[in-house]
Scaffold this motif. Structure first.
Motif, mmCIF file in Angstrom:
data_model
loop_
_atom_site.group_PDB
_atom_site.id
_atom_site.type_symbol
_atom_site.label_atom_id
_atom_site.label_comp_id
_atom_site.label_asym_id
_atom_site.label_seq_id
_atom_site.Cartn_x
_atom_site.Cartn_y
_atom_site.Cartn_z
ATOM 1 N N PHE A 143 0.832 -1.256 0.063
ATOM 2 C CA PHE A 143 0.151 -0.047 0.191
ATOM 3 C C PHE A 143 0.834 1.347 0.055
ATOM 4 O O PHE A 143 0.631 2.170 -0.427
ATOM 5 C CB PHE A 143 -0.951 -0.057 1.207
ATOM 6 C CG PHE A 143 -2.233 -0.838 0.951
ATOM 7 C CD1 PHE A 143 -3.168 -0.509 -0.008
ATOM 8 C CD2 PHE A 143 -2.623 -1.699 1.676
ATOM 9 C CE1 PHE A 143 -4.146 -0.941 -0.190
ATOM 10 C CE2 PHE A 143 -3.744 -2.569 1.378
ATOM 11 C CZ PHE A 143 -4.709 -2.116 0.489
ATOM 12 N N LEU A 144 2.018 1.345 0.835
ATOM 13 C CA LEU A 144 3.039 2.380 0.492
ATOM 14 C C LEU A 144 3.468 2.594 -0.722
ATOM 15 O O LEU A 144 3.467 3.654 -1.052
ATOM 16 C CB LEU A 144 4.141 2.258 1.513
ATOM 17 C CG LEU A 144 3.836 2.291 3.094
ATOM 18 C CD1 LEU A 144 4.962 1.931 3.752
ATOM 19 C CD2 LEU A 144 3.286 3.555 3.621
ATOM 20 N N ILE A 145 3.697 1.455 -1.332
ATOM 21 C CA ILE A 145 4.379 1.558 -2.782
ATOM 22 C C ILE A 145 3.209 2.183 -3.881
ATOM 23 O O ILE A 145 3.548 3.102 -4.543
ATOM 24 C CB ILE A 145 4.873 0.254 -3.327
ATOM 25 C CG1 ILE A 145 5.957 -0.200 -2.703
ATOM 26 C CG2 ILE A 145 4.983 0.256 -4.828
ATOM 27 C CD1 ILE A 145 6.596 -1.490 -2.861
ATOM 28 N N THR A 146 1.794 1.728 -3.582
ATOM 29 C CA THR A 146 0.825 2.317 -4.533
ATOM 30 C C THR A 146 0.633 3.750 -4.220
ATOM 31 O O THR A 146 0.240 4.492 -5.180
ATOM 32 C CB THR A 146 -0.598 1.192 -4.068
ATOM 33 O OG1 THR A 146 -0.286 -0.026 -4.108
ATOM 34 C CG2 THR A 146 -1.831 1.883 -4.732
ATOM 35 N N GLY A 147 0.684 3.875 -2.933
ATOM 36 C CA GLY A 147 0.624 5.474 -2.672
ATOM 37 C C GLY A 147 1.404 6.322 -3.235
ATOM 38 O O GLY A 147 1.236 7.361 -3.843
ATOM 39 N N GLY A 148 2.710 5.766 -3.118
ATOM 40 C CA GLY A 148 4.043 6.540 -3.709
ATOM 41 C C GLY A 148 3.897 6.498 -5.168
ATOM 42 O O GLY A 148 3.997 7.465 -5.737
ATOM 43 N N LEU A 149 3.458 5.451 -6.083
ATOM 44 C CA LEU A 149 3.040 5.394 -7.388
ATOM 45 C C LEU A 149 2.188 6.440 -7.786
ATOM 46 O O LEU A 149 2.136 7.317 -8.599
ATOM 47 C CB LEU A 149 3.161 4.274 -7.788
ATOM 48 C CG LEU A 149 4.106 3.204 -7.912
ATOM 49 C CD1 LEU A 149 3.594 1.811 -8.143
ATOM 50 C CD2 LEU A 149 5.108 3.472 -8.883
ATOM 51 N N ALA A 150 1.066 6.358 -7.044
ATOM 52 C CA ALA A 150 -0.210 7.305 -7.310
ATOM 53 C C ALA A 150 0.272 8.757 -7.281
ATOM 54 O O ALA A 150 -0.088 9.802 -8.091
ATOM 55 C CB ALA A 150 -1.299 6.944 -6.447
ATOM 56 N N PHE A 151 1.112 9.248 -6.254
ATOM 57 C CA PHE A 151 1.568 10.624 -6.008
ATOM 58 C C PHE A 151 2.295 10.959 -7.229
ATOM 59 O O PHE A 151 2.451 11.924 -7.756
ATOM 60 C CB PHE A 151 2.310 10.824 -4.805
ATOM 61 C CG PHE A 151 1.377 11.246 -3.599
ATOM 62 C CD1 PHE A 151 0.711 12.545 -3.899
ATOM 63 C CD2 PHE A 151 1.020 10.789 -2.447
ATOM 64 C CE1 PHE A 151 -0.097 13.122 -2.793
ATOM 65 C CE2 PHE A 151 0.381 11.377 -1.395
ATOM 66 C CZ PHE A 151 -0.200 12.464 -1.724
ATOM 67 N N HIS A 152 3.250 9.870 -7.547
ATOM 68 C CA HIS A 152 4.187 10.427 -8.770
ATOM 69 C C HIS A 152 3.405 10.299 -10.033
ATOM 70 O O HIS A 152 3.736 11.204 -10.947
ATOM 71 C CB HIS A 152 5.133 9.088 -8.748
ATOM 72 C CG HIS A 152 6.106 9.211 -9.924
ATOM 73 N ND1 HIS A 152 7.195 10.515 -9.794
ATOM 74 C CD2 HIS A 152 6.441 8.742 -11.135
ATOM 75 C CE1 HIS A 152 8.002 10.395 -10.784
ATOM 76 N NE2 HIS A 152 7.586 9.399 -11.559
ATOM 77 N N MET A 153 2.323 9.461 -9.973
ATOM 78 C CA MET A 153 1.417 9.645 -11.366
ATOM 79 C C MET A 153 0.647 11.210 -11.308
ATOM 80 O O MET A 153 0.662 11.689 -12.435
ATOM 81 C CB MET A 153 0.242 8.271 -11.285
ATOM 82 C CG MET A 153 -0.267 8.393 -12.637
ATOM 83 S SD MET A 153 -1.608 7.023 -12.517
ATOM 84 C CE MET A 153 -2.709 7.258 -11.278
ATOM 85 N N ASN A 154 0.387 11.475 -10.304
ATOM 86 C CA ASN A 154 -0.228 12.734 -10.088
ATOM 87 C C ASN A 154 0.644 13.993 -10.358
ATOM 88 O O ASN A 154 0.017 14.987 -10.883
ATOM 89 C CB ASN A 154 -0.853 12.930 -8.727
ATOM 90 C CG ASN A 154 -1.917 14.126 -8.431
ATOM 91 O OD1 ASN A 154 -2.740 14.383 -9.149
ATOM 92 N ND2 ASN A 154 -1.398 15.107 -7.658
ATOM 93 N N ALA A 155 1.830 13.990 -10.110
ATOM 94 C CA ALA A 155 2.787 14.783 -10.318
ATOM 95 C C ALA A 155 3.323 14.942 -11.566
ATOM 96 O O ALA A 155 3.643 15.970 -12.205
ATOM 97 C CB ALA A 155 3.927 14.666 -9.542
ATOM 98 N N ALA A 156 3.174 13.703 -12.540
ATOM 99 C CA ALA A 156 3.571 13.906 -13.907
ATOM 100 C C ALA A 156 2.782 14.315 -14.643
ATOM 101 O O ALA A 156 1.336 14.589 -14.620
ATOM 102 C CB ALA A 156 3.673 12.186 -14.320
#
Length: 156
Positions: A143-156
């Motif tokens: 879930f931590l990895i998912t959250g990090g990927l989702a934040f990165h996706m939001n920033a991209a």
């Protein structure tokens, strides 16, 4: 669909699936003669396991673990829905679906960590843990990895 979006959706779905498996299975504590989970205990009688539901007559840490695992399940579902919404063309208003999914994933990770820490703290050193317990702990970093990927996706 971009590779980052595919990875994020896959990680969210795997995290939620593993959480559901850990929550529903009954191999949190196991030995050669018995195993038990959050909902029932099973004893080996000959070649057959006889299982009995815990019901409401369990120690408080079972209730705390169940509650936080359910909170994590709901937050994980919000994360999955938020990440899958653009794939299916669902509109959720003007909110950022990736940011909502990221926050929900971090909330799910926090709830899993609390649930697993409570269970580990109450049974630590006195129990032989089963595969369900390991799967429960595995959902925390997922879930931590998912959250990090989702934040990165939001920033991209």
């Amino acid at each position: 669909m971009q590779p980052l979006q595919i990875a994020t959706v896959a990680c969210a779905c795997i995290s939620l699936l593993l959480l559901l498996i850990a929550l529903c299975s009954n191999n949190w504590v196991a030995n050669s003669m018995s195993h038990s989970g959050l909902w029932k205990s099973c004893v080996n009688i000959g070649l057959i396991y006889t299982c009995v539901a815990h019901g409401m007559n369990v120690k408080d840490y079972y209730h705390a673990t169940r509650t936080f695992m359910f909170f994590a399940m709901f937050a994980g579902a919000v994360s999955c829905i938020g990440l899958c919404a653009p794939i299916f063309g669902l509109q959720l208003g003007s909110i950022s679906k990736a940011k909502t999914a990221a926050i929900a994933s971090f909330v799910a990770a926090l709830c899993v960590m609390i649930a697993m820490a409570v269970f580990t703290g109450e049974t630590g050193g006195k129990a032989s843990y089963g595969w369900s317990f390991g799967v429960g702990w595995a959902t925390f970093p997922l879930f931590l990895i998912t959250g990090g990927l989702a934040f990165h996706m939001n920033a991209a």
